[in-house]
Design an enzyme around this catalytic site. Sequence first.
Site, mmCIF file in Angstrom:
data_model
loop_
_atom_site.group_PDB
_atom_site.id
_atom_site.type_symbol
_atom_site.label_atom_id
_atom_site.label_comp_id
_atom_site.label_asym_id
_atom_site.label_seq_id
_atom_site.Cartn_x
_atom_site.Cartn_y
_atom_site.Cartn_z
ATOM 1 C CD GLU A 155 -4.026 -4.314 10.966
ATOM 2 O OE1 GLU A 155 -3.414 -4.638 9.922
ATOM 3 O OE2 GLU A 155 -4.161 -5.077 11.945
ATOM 4 C CD GLU A 160 -4.651 -7.708 16.513
ATOM 5 O OE1 GLU A 160 -4.649 -8.546 15.601
ATOM 6 O OE2 GLU A 160 -3.692 -6.949 16.743
#
Length: 363
Positions: A155, A160
């Site tokens: 990933e 974020e």
Amino acid sequence: MQKSKLRIVLLIVILGSFHLKAQAQVPAGYGLVWADEFNDSRAADGKPALRPDKGDWWYETGGGGWGNNELQYYVPGITEFYNDSLAAISDGTLKIKAIKRKYYGMEYASVRMNTSNSWTYGYFETRAKLPGGKGVWPAFWMLPKNFQSWPLDGEIDIMEYVGYDPNVVHATIHTQAYNHVIGTQKTSTKTILNAETEFHVYGLEWTETRIRAYVDGELYFTFSNDGTGNKNTWPFNVPFYLKLNLAIGGNWGGVMGVDTQIFPSTYEVDYVRVYQKNTALSEVKEENLFDANFNNVSNLLRVSFKEQGVYHLFVTDMQGRALTDLSTTNTTSEIDCSSWAKGFYLLSANNGKRLSTQKFVKY
């Protein structure tokens, strides 16, 4: 001297043939291969445009916590029962919204969008304004096209953000050897000003040897390939999709609880762009999507498309300034250029699957 100047201008146009609303922070040697500028016009009734499912993007839908005990149900752009548009395009940006509504047993509804295209290596960039408040968790990230198992397949989190920690953005990679479940994830943070009230550029360069993340062109995260050929440490040699989503609560986003007074909450995205090394726009596709009167343009540029579809058209001058930006479903279009100065221009067309670009001259 004049030839050198012309080469520089042409390079700038190749890297920025879409309507560039902000200066992209693109590493040298990369060319634009895909973009969504979210410049669609409003519908005839004045409502915001919607990005259709199974076009440039498809929507991942459902609830159940998504492995993180999240509180939202992801919908395909519009809620089924309430007719809320949660992935609407207006005034040049995509607005991903989260709302507080009961939805298939979940407390909130939101959106998770996945690109239809995937890429191996490149420079990936968005310009976005982030939602704030306790409980929100927006992200711009990547998972493999042939995803089967996390964290083995890898990933890449380009950006974020958790609303309880204002103005701090995160870039992270997860692999079998390095992931947050066992506390070994490779990550870095960057404190910026006004993440929730101003747009910032979030970018990531991914090559065979390393992954690097940037905010507003400033490098703040590097993860290098250890060269062992071990998927446990470097699974990043296969195609990955791009994702945009706005989660609510969860193991990380909800650590400090959820402020129920902040909804609806909006994650605003100006554009998403993908660049790859040594790739000019003219080399991306074998055949142009359109024909036009390129050698006989005076007052009208006449464009004929070779197949039916929805097309997004841009015309820029040789300094990269946008002159026309429109979408059409017609097989032919006419663009009024009677007020333009004589000289060279660049026409780009994108049908969600292919991108074509052609230079023309106005007499």
